[in-house]
Every structure is written in C-alpha cells, then in structure tokens.
Scaffold this motif. Structure first.
Motif, mmCIF file in Angstrom:
data_model
loop_
_atom_site.group_PDB
_atom_site.id
_atom_site.type_symbol
_atom_site.label_atom_id
_atom_site.label_comp_id
_atom_site.label_asym_id
_atom_site.label_seq_id
_atom_site.Cartn_x
_atom_site.Cartn_y
_atom_site.Cartn_z
ATOM 1 N N ARG A 1 0.880 -1.108 -0.136
ATOM 2 C CA ARG A 1 0.054 -0.049 0.000
ATOM 3 C C ARG A 1 0.831 1.306 -0.081
ATOM 4 N N LYS A 2 0.250 2.339 -0.444
ATOM 5 C CA LYS A 2 0.908 3.782 -0.421
ATOM 6 C C LYS A 2 1.299 4.056 0.958
ATOM 7 N N ARG A 3 2.349 4.631 1.299
ATOM 8 C CA ARG A 3 2.329 5.295 2.605
ATOM 9 C C ARG A 3 1.510 5.845 3.231
ATOM 10 N N SER A 4 1.411 5.858 4.466
ATOM 11 C CA SER A 4 0.187 6.279 5.189
ATOM 12 C C SER A 4 0.225 7.863 5.362
ATOM 13 N N ALA A 5 1.498 8.532 5.562
ATOM 14 C CA ALA A 5 1.592 9.905 5.439
ATOM 15 C C ALA A 5 2.453 10.569 4.747
ATOM 16 N N PRO A 6 2.292 11.346 3.829
ATOM 17 C CA PRO A 6 3.425 12.016 2.775
ATOM 18 C C PRO A 6 4.769 12.573 3.477
ATOM 19 N N LEU A 7 5.740 12.581 2.725
ATOM 20 C CA LEU A 7 6.994 13.144 3.228
ATOM 21 C C LEU A 7 6.704 14.447 3.383
ATOM 22 N N ALA A 8 7.491 15.370 4.272
ATOM 23 C CA ALA A 8 7.245 16.775 4.473
ATOM 24 C C ALA A 8 8.696 17.249 5.135
#
Length: 151
Positions: A52-59
């Motif tokens: 699955r896609k990562r739960s939180a986007p990178l920042a």
C-alpha cells in the motif's frame, strides 16, 4: 534356497530406504524451488500483493535556524527555497542564493535539485548533483539552513 531368502530380505530392507531417499530429495528440491521463487519476486510485492501507499506524505522540518526549529513544511507540488521575495520559503540568510533549491512532490515522493546556487545544496552532507530522490531521515542543507525529511 538360502540365496533366494537372502535376496528377498535384502529387497525388503533396501526398497523402502530407496523410496525414503527419493521422497527426501523431492522435498529438498521443492523447498529450493520455493525459496528461489520468493527471492526473485519484485521488491514491491508482499505475499503476491502490491504494498500500500505510505500512510503519511513526506514533508520537511526545520532543524536550523533555531528560531524556526520544529516548523513543518508540507510540499504539495513544489517549493523553492532562497533569499528572494518570490521564493516559497524566503529566508534572510547570506549564504542562500536568491533562488537556491527546488523541492518537488512527485506522487508522494520528494525530490530536490539545486537551482545553480553559489554555495551548493547538500543532502546528507554530500554535494547535490542533478536531481535526487529524498527519503525519510535525509538531511538537507541550503546555506545556513538545515532541514530534515520527515513523515
């Protein structure tokens, strides 16, 4: 008849051992084949399903300067860092160029590129050449500004 009796008892003992050795050999080769299939599976698959896609986007999070430490920057499309007033992140740092570096969000992955700055852009203390994909935990230095890639 003693020769016939000896050969039949020999066959009664050896034949099951031969079958047992063949079964063990087949199980061994089946296991080797299974390991080979699992090891050659692409890295983005787990048990036959895509991850699955990562739960939180990178920042990005400021480490330095101290007055900005802990501030988080979410990168929607792209962010330009520099001294210029037209930059998305404009900082009064004499070591920053007017337009120093650009950080882009490419479908959830962050990448960085230097925009021809005088002092260069560093990722994990290495001078940036071209465009580099960023990972969580990477340290970015532009001028006297230090940022960390966070989730």
């Amino acid at each position: 008849m003693s020769l016939l009796a000896a050969s039949s008892s020999y066959a009664a003992v050896i034949r099951p051992l031969q079958v047992l050795v063949m079964v063990v050999a087949l199980l061994f080769f089946a296991r080797v084949l299974r390991v080979a299939v699992v090891e050659t599976r692409p890295a983005d698959q787990e048990s036959g399903r895509s991850r699955r896609k990562r739960s939180a986007p990178l920042a990005l999070e400021f480490i330095e300067p101290d007055e900005m430490a802990g501030q988080r920057i979410d990168v929607d499309l792209a962010v330009v860092i520099g001294r210029g007033a037209d930059c998305d992140i404009s900082l009064a740092d004499t070591y920053l160029s007017t337009r120093h570096a650009r950080i882009a969000n490419d479908a959830g992955d962050l990448s960085i590129e230097d925009l021809g700055s005088t002092n260069g852009t560093y990722v994990n203390q290495e001078l940036l050449r071209g465009r580099v994909l960023l990972e969580r935990g990477d340290m970015i230095q532009v001028g006297g500004v230090l940022l960390e890639v966070v989730r």
